[in-house]
Design an enzyme around this catalytic site. Structure first.
Site, short mmCIF file in Angstrom:
data_model
loop_
_atom_site.label_atom_id
_atom_site.label_comp_id
_atom_site.label_asym_id
_atom_site.label_seq_id
_atom_site.Cartn_x
_atom_site.Cartn_y
_atom_site.Cartn_z
N HIS A 73 -6.17 13.46 -6.05
CA HIS A 73 -7.07 12.91 -5.01
C HIS A 73 -6.93 13.67 -3.69
CE1 HIS A 73 -8.18 9.22 -7.34
NE2 HIS A 73 -7.00 9.41 -7.88
N ASN A 146 -10.91 3.20 -8.45
CA ASN A 146 -11.73 4.35 -8.84
C ASN A 146 -13.17 3.92 -9.02
OD1 ASN A 146 -9.69 6.28 -8.87
ND2 ASN A 146 -9.29 6.10 -11.06
N HIS A 337 -1.48 2.37 -1.14
CA HIS A 337 -0.44 1.98 -2.10
C HIS A 337 -0.86 0.69 -2.81
CE1 HIS A 337 3.20 1.13 -4.04
NE2 HIS A 337 4.06 1.49 -3.12
N TYR A 360 3.60 5.51 -5.26
CA TYR A 360 2.85 5.74 -4.02
C TYR A 360 3.73 5.83 -2.78
CZ TYR A 360 -1.48 5.37 -6.65
OH TYR A 360 -2.50 5.59 -7.54
FE1 HDE Z 1 -3.20 7.13 -8.32
N1 HDE Z 1 -1.96 8.29 -7.17
N2 HDE Z 1 -1.80 7.14 -9.79
N3 HDE Z 1 -4.46 6.10 -9.58
N4 HDE Z 1 -4.60 7.14 -6.94
C1 HDE Z 1 -2.26 8.76 -5.95
O1 HDE Z 1 -0.80 8.69 -4.11
C2 HDE Z 1 -0.51 7.50 -9.64
C3 HDE Z 1 -4.18 5.68 -10.84
C4 HDE Z 1 -5.79 6.48 -6.96
O2 HDE Z 1 -7.41 8.14 -1.03
C5 HDE Z 1 -1.09 9.41 -5.27
O3 HDE Z 1 -1.00 8.89 -1.86
C6 HDE Z 1 0.22 7.21 -10.84
C7 HDE Z 1 -5.16 4.72 -11.28
C8 HDE Z 1 -6.56 6.79 -5.77
O4 HDE Z 1 -5.29 8.47 -0.57
C9 HDE Z 1 0.04 9.25 -6.31
C10 HDE Z 1 -0.67 6.67 -11.71
C11 HDE Z 1 -6.03 4.59 -10.24
C12 HDE Z 1 -5.75 7.65 -5.03
C13 HDE Z 1 -0.65 8.51 -7.43
C14 HDE Z 1 -1.94 6.62 -11.05
C15 HDE Z 1 -5.58 5.47 -9.19
C16 HDE Z 1 -4.53 7.84 -5.78
C17 HDE Z 1 -1.37 10.81 -4.79
C18 HDE Z 1 -0.43 6.22 -13.14
C19 HDE Z 1 -7.29 3.72 -10.17
C20 HDE Z 1 -6.08 8.30 -3.70
C21 HDE Z 1 -1.45 10.73 -3.28
C22 HDE Z 1 0.42 5.11 -13.22
C23 HDE Z 1 -7.01 2.31 -10.25
C24 HDE Z 1 -5.79 7.38 -2.56
C25 HDE Z 1 -1.08 9.37 -2.98
C26 HDE Z 1 -6.19 8.05 -1.27
C27 HDE Z 1 -3.46 8.64 -5.34
C28 HDE Z 1 0.01 8.11 -8.52
C29 HDE Z 1 -3.12 6.14 -11.68
C30 HDE Z 1 -6.31 5.60 -7.96
C31 HDE Z 1 0.72 10.53 -6.76
C32 HDE Z 1 1.71 7.49 -11.05
C33 HDE Z 1 -5.18 3.96 -12.62
C34 HDE Z 1 -7.93 6.27 -5.41
O5 HDE Z 1 1.09 8.48 -5.81
#
Ligand code: HDE
Length: 702
Positions: A73, A146, A337, A360
């Site tokens: 993202h 999402n 988060h 997060y």
């Molecule tokens: Fe994320 N995800 N994600 N994700 N995600 C990040 O956090 C992660 C997942 C989502 O505009 C990171 O600050 C793991 C699902 C959005 O700043 C990180 C898993 C959904 C955004 C991270 C998921 C999301 C992130 C990267 C599997 C939809 C952007 C930068 C368990 C429900 C937020 C950050 C923004 C961002 C980890 C799966 C949505 C790396 C480990 C499912 C919208 O922490």
């Protein structure tokens, strides 16, 4: 319940604003600067001196201007706004934002793509992030969702694998912001649990026309908890007031070249022009007792709760009404988060959500440089923070007093813990028993029935787009075995889809579907424990899944290109612009050159854009005013001809005054419901409300 809003304004939180106007320049230590253009040196032509603290401070700051981009993202766009509640939900929750209808809650929203890096295009085929930070009176609540309601994997343990597979390949860092390559499809073809998500990713949802025209989903099942401690399962949905609309793939690829900031610009300009984007917040509520009434597991993030089974309940409105002042300070530094929740909301044991709860905070430590990222203005919470956390990098808060521990007597026992009745957070008392085990629940093994439901719920146009998307993506895979594995997976979803893709890839379909391969089995796991359970969907159709059933009642914010040339009737173009603008559209005059065209009466018609600095793909529709002379002038400009041809090819609405309409015949455009050739503006507007005239493309006819 109608309580008074006591929140301070979000602007008040961001006190560090500096615009530098009418101020002398000074250093970060407040010393006024006399010379900001010459470094200190030993003689005019001598070496620079180490003691130049002004130079060193400026360069040091510059050297560190970039913070690491988000792992996923990274490419995002943000906006401020407000959330209002229409209905008191205290039957389900104690959370103030869901019970206090008199409150206006400030929000910051960030939309993003997943795979590309920070400078990549807005228009890859990709999932879009839809992250909302609510600054509530009781603390921050982040709904980090999402634009698709399901996910690729069921357990957070596999997230690094998924992301490594979709990111550019390890040896040459190609391709940027694209899933169309070997490693992604290698992984997916070995992961039957991705089948449902991959249908969404290959659908038009992955190439949205605008962030303002996307749905949003919390994905996981969460809990709401009421004052009596009773819990209700909840899924969160955002429904855009402008409907859910997409571009076509050929268009998306061209936009990536013509305007890689297409979605960012669209959001920014809509807000600047006062067209504030709005979404309804809708909830699906499931009583705790009904947890096991479904043929899928509520904790499985690869499943939706079909809206045909549990209807959505609209409870509030999100409005984005202010652009950020500074991209870096706000959109880049905002830290979302899913673990930021407030009393009255709680988690479930969805293993994907549980893993996110760790990730997060951890990721912000390296991205934002330490554990004080909550003190960055955009991340501050409305209630003042009082706890015993101290020091660490970039500490902003100046804590007074000696005591930084609990229990203490020196500080009078403060800060003290809040009773639940006074709003202290308590976790839902869920009964848990079981062994410590690494295993996947058997209730998570139906990977195909909702993929089938999704495909069957799509209109013929959408199905055709899915066929073409798979064909495109897999054609970019170099390894034949990967293509074959994926085509075999598709045979389990729809035989027509599989046959089309196999045909486009020039490979033979297997005589009968072969068992799907599951590559994600532990070393000592039993394959039968991981074999997908194959069954038909319990529903035949879910209307909420097709964009055909979306809102189509307005042309608000649609970009209409008016093609103008010398000799045009000035009053006609002005009238057209006024009428279309009154209907909510944004009208641009596209001319052969910048400046103006000369109208028939000699008056100047100002050109907004030209055929050489814009393109058909950046406009939703075109209109050609005038008569045969205008049509002929356009036919002599190759870029204008290309503009019209592309609008036609992308199934857009083409209008013309009666006299100019001969241009459509000259360009061999057969008359259809998307071509308005008699100057009837009402018909043009009605056709544009439908977004596209999809029937034009014969391939969609069934
Ligand atoms: Fe994320 N995800 N994600 N994700 N995600 C990040 O956090 C992660 C997942 C989502 O505009 C990171 O600050 C793991 C699902 C959005 O700043 C990180 C898993 C959904 C955004 C991270 C998921 C999301 C992130 C990267 C599997 C939809 C952007 C930068 C368990 C429900 C937020 C950050 C923004 C961002 C980890 C799966 C949505 C790396 C480990 C499912 C919208 O922490």
């Amino acid at each position: 319940m109608n309580k008074k809003n006591t929140s301070p304004k979000i602007e008040d939180l961001q006190k560090n604003i500096s615009d530098g106007s009418e101020q002398p320049m000074n250093t970060n230590q407040g010393v006024l600067i006399n010379d900001d253009v010459n470094s200190l040196r030993a003689g005019k032509r001598g070496p620079t001196l180490m003691e130049d603290f002004i130079f060193r401070e400026k360069i040091t700051h510059f050297d560190h201007e970039r913070i690491p981009e988000r792992i996923v993202h990274a490419r995002g766009s943000g906006a401020h706004g407000v959330f209002t509640l229409h209905e008191d939900l205290s039957e389900y929750t104690t959370a103030g934002i869901f019970t206090d209808t008199g409150r206006t809650t400030s929000v910051f929203v960030r939309f993003s793509t997943v795979a590309g890096s920070r400078g990549s295009t807005d228009m890859p085929r990709d999932v879009r992030g839809f992250a909302v930070k609510f600054y509530t009176d009781e603390g921050i609540f982040d709904l980090v969702g999402n634009n698709m309601p399901v996910f690729f994997i069921q357990d957070a343990m596999q997230f690094p694998d998924l992301v490594h597979a979709v990111k550019p390949e390890q040896d040459n860092e190609i391709p940027q912001a694209s899933s169309a390559h070997d490693t992604f499809w290698d992984f997916i073809s070995l992961m039957p649990e991705s089948s449902h998500m991959i249908m969404w990713l290959m659908s038009d949802r992955a190439i949205p026309r605008s962030f303002r025209m996307m749905e949003g989903f919390g994905v996981h099942t969460f809990r709401l908890v009421n004052a009596a401690g009773k819990s209700t399962f909840v899924k969160f949905h955002w429904k855009p007031r402008l409907g859910t609309h997409a571009v076509v793939w050929d268009e998306a690829q061209k936009i990536s070249g013509k305007d890689p900031d297409f979605l960012r610009r669209d959001l920014w300009e809509a807000i600047e022009h006062g067209h504030y984007p709005e979404w309804d917040l809708a909830l699906q509520l499931v009583p705790e007792e009904e947890e096991h009434n479904f043929d899928f597991d509520l904790l499985d993030p690869t499943k939706i709760i079909p809206e045909e089974i549990v209807p959505v309940k609209i409870v509030g409105t999100l409005t984005l009404n202010r652009n950020p002042d500074n991209f870096f300070a706000e959109t880049e530094q905002v830290a979302f988060h899913p673990g930021h929740i407030v009393p009255g909301i709680d988690f479930t044991n969805d293993p994907l959500l549980q893993g996110r709860l760790f990730s997060y905070t951890d990721t912000q430590l390296s991205r934002l440089g330490g554990p004080n990222f909550h003190e960055i203005p955009i991340n501050r919470t409305l209630p003042a923070v009082h706890n015993n956390q101290r020091e660490a990098q970039m500490r902003m808060q100046i804590d007074k007093g000696k005591a930084s521990y609990t229990p203490n007597s020196i500080g009078g026992g403060c800060p003290y813990m809040a009773k639940a009745a006074a709003g202290g957070f308590t976790s839902y008392h869920e009964r848990i028993e079981g062994q410590k085990i690494r295993a996947r629940s058997h209730s998570f093994r139906d990977h195909f029935s909702q993929a089938i439901l999704f495909y069957r719920s799509q209109s013929p146009v959408e199905q055709q787009h899915i066929k073409e998307a798979f064909s495109f993506e897999l054609s970019k895979c170099k390894i034949p075995a990967i293509r074959r594995r994926m085509v075999n997976t598709l045979t389990h979803i729809d035989s027509d889809l599989a046959a089309y893709v196999a045909g486009m890839l020039g490979i033979d379909l297997p005589a009968a579907p072969e068992p799907v391969v599951n590559g994600a089995i532990p070393a000592d796991g039993k394959p039968e424990d991981y074999a997908p359970v194959m069954r038909e969907p319990s529903l035949v159709y879910d209307g909420a899944l097709s964009m055909l059933n979306t809102v189509k009642d307005s042309i608000e914010t649609r970009c209409i290109a008016l093609l103008v040339t010398d000799g045009i009737a000035a009053d006609r173009v002005i009238d057209l612009k006024e009428q279309l603008t009154a209907a909510g559209a944004r009208v641009k005059f596209i001319a052969p050159r910048l400046g103006k065209v000369n109208a028939a009466d000699g008056s100047p018609v100002p050109a907004d854009m030209t055929f050489f600095n814009t393109a058909s793909v950046l406009h939703d529709a075109l209109y050609i005013p005038g008569d045969a002379a205008q049509a002929e002038a356009l036919l002599r400009i190759p870029e204008a001809v290309e503009f019209i041809n592309e609008q036609y090819r992308h199934c857009k609405i083409l209008g013309a005054d009666r006299g100019a309409a001969l241009i459509f015949d000259q360009l061999h455009k057969e008359p259809d419901g998307g071509i308005i050739n008699d100057g009837d503006l009402n018909r043009f507007i009605d056709a544009l409300k439908q977004h596209r005239f999809w029937e034009r493309n014969a391939r969609f006819a069934k």
